[in-house]
Every structure is written in structure tokens, then in C-alpha cells.
Design an enzyme around this catalytic site. Structure first.
Site, PDB file in Angstrom:
ATOM      1  N   ASP A 190       0.802  -1.219   0.000  1.00 36.44           N
ATOM      2  CA  ASP A 190       0.000   0.000   0.000  1.00 36.44           C
ATOM      3  C   ASP A 190       0.838   1.274   0.000  1.00 36.44           C
ATOM      4  O   ASP A 190       0.288   2.383   0.112  1.00 36.44           O
ATOM      5  CB  ASP A 190      -0.935   0.020   1.211  1.00 36.44           C
ATOM      6  CG  ASP A 190      -2.133  -0.899   1.030  1.00 36.44           C
ATOM      7  OD1 ASP A 190      -2.437  -1.241  -0.123  1.00 36.44           O
ATOM      8  OD2 ASP A 190      -2.758  -1.268   2.042  1.00 36.44           O
TER       9      ASP A 190
ATOM     10  N   ARG B 291       0.729  -1.514   7.587  1.00 37.72           N
ATOM     11  CA  ARG B 291       1.278  -0.318   6.953  1.00 37.72           C
ATOM     12  C   ARG B 291       2.291   0.424   7.824  1.00 37.72           C
ATOM     13  O   ARG B 291       2.820   1.462   7.419  1.00 37.72           O
ATOM     14  CB  ARG B 291       0.141   0.636   6.560  1.00 37.72           C
ATOM     15  CG  ARG B 291      -0.874   0.019   5.599  1.00 37.72           C
ATOM     16  CD  ARG B 291      -1.763   1.068   4.964  1.00 37.72           C
ATOM     17  NE  ARG B 291      -1.001   1.957   4.105  1.00 37.72           N
ATOM     18  CZ  ARG B 291      -1.527   3.004   3.462  1.00 37.72           C
ATOM     19  NH1 ARG B 291      -2.813   3.282   3.597  1.00 37.72           N
ATOM     20  NH2 ARG B 291      -0.774   3.776   2.697  1.00 37.72           N
TER      21      ARG B 291
ATOM     22  N   ARG C 221      -9.876   5.527  11.128  1.00 38.96           N
ATOM     23  CA  ARG C 221      -8.422   5.397  11.171  1.00 38.96           C
ATOM     24  C   ARG C 221      -7.786   6.381  12.158  1.00 38.96           C
ATOM     25  O   ARG C 221      -7.174   5.958  13.120  1.00 38.96           O
ATOM     26  CB  ARG C 221      -7.826   5.595   9.773  1.00 38.96           C
ATOM     27  CG  ARG C 221      -8.295   4.568   8.730  1.00 38.96           C
ATOM     28  CD  ARG C 221      -7.651   3.217   8.918  1.00 38.96           C
ATOM     29  NE  ARG C 221      -8.022   2.270   7.869  1.00 38.96           N
ATOM     30  CZ  ARG C 221      -7.371   2.124   6.721  1.00 38.96           C
ATOM     31  NH1 ARG C 221      -6.319   2.894   6.457  1.00 38.96           N
ATOM     32  NH2 ARG C 221      -7.777   1.258   5.830  1.00 38.96           N
TER      33      ARG C 221
ATOM     34  N   HIS D 125     -11.459   7.044   5.027  1.00 31.71           N
ATOM     35  CA  HIS D 125     -10.588   8.213   5.134  1.00 31.71           C
ATOM     36  C   HIS D 125     -11.348   9.439   4.644  1.00 31.71           C
ATOM     37  O   HIS D 125     -12.193   9.341   3.739  1.00 31.71           O
ATOM     38  CB  HIS D 125      -9.343   8.059   4.250  1.00 31.71           C
ATOM     39  CG  HIS D 125      -8.198   7.359   4.886  1.00 31.71           C
ATOM     40  ND1 HIS D 125      -7.254   6.681   4.148  1.00 31.71           N
ATOM     41  CD2 HIS D 125      -7.814   7.223   6.183  1.00 31.71           C
ATOM     42  CE1 HIS D 125      -6.343   6.167   4.953  1.00 31.71           C
ATOM     43  NE2 HIS D 125      -6.668   6.482   6.194  1.00 31.71           N
TER      44      HIS D 125
ATOM     45  N   CYS E 228      -5.242   9.419  -3.102  1.00 32.08           N
ATOM     46  CA  CYS E 228      -4.480   8.469  -2.292  1.00 32.08           C
ATOM     47  C   CYS E 228      -3.051   8.307  -2.809  1.00 32.08           C
ATOM     48  O   CYS E 228      -2.132   8.092  -2.026  1.00 32.08           O
ATOM     49  CB  CYS E 228      -5.172   7.110  -2.262  1.00 32.08           C
ATOM     50  SG  CYS E 228      -6.640   7.043  -1.220  1.00 32.08           S
TER      51      CYS E 228
END
Length: 263
Positions: free
Chosen positions: A57, A82, A128, A157, A253
Site C-alpha cells: 500500500d 502499513r 483510522r 478516510h 491516495c
């Protein structure tokens, strides 16, 4: 930006991710390169962060740090998959001469949940980033932070539910259905003239867009946003990011914005 050299969907940390669906790695790279080349063709400089094996990612560079006035607030990821992306981003900034680089105390996923306008930093929470990170961002950047509650897991997000169209004029677009009633009321009060996206365009990740104040690069399927953007003086630029969509990401992103100190 960070090339998707190791991109795949091998785990699931949002509703878009399905490890049973194969990813075409070559197509993902082609689409990423097309986005990079479009930025360059529009006159923008694109800095490249080298991808690291085992971090599929990492292509989603927006999550690595937030830069405001040349000051860098790093990320602290909510998911262990991540975690190692964060130090790689901070190392890049330190190597490239950014003097004020802060490792965060609280969980925040950077521009995934922090959107910068002239008046405020809009900050997402609910899936998140920690609300404590909003206080940390306000103290570090010296700008008022507006907390917004995300309630639909598809829009995990802030950058999947809201995009800044013109940072200098506090102009945004967003999908009201992604937010709690109180947060919808706050957005309506702060941005009464905002462009409101339909559920269809939001589901196409149409809010995961990047604007330079004139051109708005956004996912190709979000066609319903084109006419209202043009009515407001923007030029929509449709980009095919279908392979990256398999991990719940798109134009924004893949793009971290490096905001220099005010001149």
C-alpha cells in the site's frame, strides 16, 4: 508519489479490499505512470519516493505525511500492515532538506484524514485517525483543526469523502452521506456553497481527487461531477485508476501534496 512496484491486495483493511480478486500489476503501474505524467504535463513537479518490498500500500503516498507551510507531520498508521511506511516517508523528508519534521504521538493517516484549506485543516475520524491527532496537528501547524466524523466504512478516510478544490478560496466538494449529522451541519455552515457529490459519484471514489485550483484530476467513472465542476470554473481531468480502486484508493491516495512555506 510512490510507484506501485509491490502493489497487490493480500489483506483487507477496508471494504474495498478483496484478496480473492487478482490485481494486474502491470496495469496498475501503467495507470500510476499516466497520473504522474498528467501532473507533469500540467506543469507540476513530481517527487518520487522509492517503494519498499513487503509494503503493497506504499503507493498510497498521501497517507505518509502532511506538509503545511514546509512543516512535516508524519503518519502513525492504525493497521500494522502499513506501519513501516511511516519511517520511510520521514527519511525522505529529512534527506530532502525539510527542517521541521515531527514523528506523531497519536494515530493519524496524514492526508488521508487531513485536508488543508486557507482557513482550516479539516480532519477525519471514526475509522483510522485518532481525535487526539487533531489536537496534535493544530499545535504543530498552528492552524485551526475542524474534526469531522466519518460513519460509512466505505469512506474510511476523509479523502474518500471530501476534496479541496481551491485551497486559497476555501472551496471544497464532499459527499454528505459519509458524515455524521453533526459533521454535515458543520460542513454546511463552513462551506455553504460547496459542491455536493451524489452517492453514485462518491461510490466511484470521485471525491478522491486532486485539484490545482483549475484542473481537477479525478477517477474516470465519476462523470456526474464534470458538469458541476465546469460550472464553477474548474476543468475536470478524468483518470483511469481502476486497479488502484481494488485497494480503496485513487488519484488523491496516490498523491501527497508538498506545501512550501508561505512566501
Amino acid at each position: 508519489m510512490c510507484p506501485p512496484a509491490h502493489f497487490r491486495v493480500s489483506y483487507s483493511i477496508n471494504p474495498w479490499m478483496d484478496p480473492s480478486k487478482p490485481v494486474d500489476a502491470a496495469l496498475a503501474m501503467f495507470q500510476w505512470e499516466d497520473l504522474r505524467d498528467r501532473y507533469r504535463a500540467l506543469g507540476h513537479t513530481v517527487e518520487i519516493l522509492d517503494p519498499l518490498p513487503g509494503l503493497p500500500d506504499m503507493v498510497f503516498a498521501a497517507n505518509g505525511a502532511t506538509v503545511v507551510d514546509g512543516r512535516v507531520l508524519g503518519a502513525k498508521f492504525a493497521n500494522p500492515e502499513r506501519t513501516e511506511e511511516a519511517p520511510a516517508h520521514l527519511a525522505w523528508f529529512r534527506a530532502h532538506g525539510f527542517a521541521e519534521v515531527r514523528e506523531p504521538e497519536h494515530v493519524n493517516e496524514a492526508e488521508g484524514d487531513l485536508a488543508v484549506t486557507a482557513g482550516w485543516i479539516l480532519a477525519g475520524q471514526g475509522f483510522r485517525s485518532s481525535p487526539l491527532a487533531h489536537d496534535e496537528a493544530q499545535e504543530f501547524f498552528g492552524r485551526p483543526v475542524i474534526s469531522l466524523e466519518l460513519t460509512d466504512p466505505r469512506y474510511y478516510h476523509l479523502d474518500t469523502a471530501l476534496a479541496v478544490l481551491d485551497e486559497t478560496r476555501d472551496e471544497i466538494m464532499y459527499f454528505p452521506g459519509a458524515f455524521s449529522p453533526g459533521s454535515r451541519a458543520v460542513l454546511a455552515r463552513l462551506f455553504p456553497g460547496a459542491l455536493l457529490a451524489t452517492a453514485q459519484d462518491a461510490a466511484a471514489l470521485g471525491l478522491n481527487a486532486v485539484s490545482d485550483g483549475r484542473h481537477v484530476l479525478l477517477p474516470r467513472p465519476a462523470t456526474g461531477l464534470h458538469a458541476p465542476l465546469r460550472e464553477r470554473g474548474f476543468e475536470p481531468v478524468a483518470v483511469d485508476m481502476s486497479e488502484l480502486h481494488k485497494a480503496g484508493g485513487s488519484v488523491k491516495c496516490c498523491t501527497m501534496e508538498l506545501r512550501p512555506p508561505a512566501s
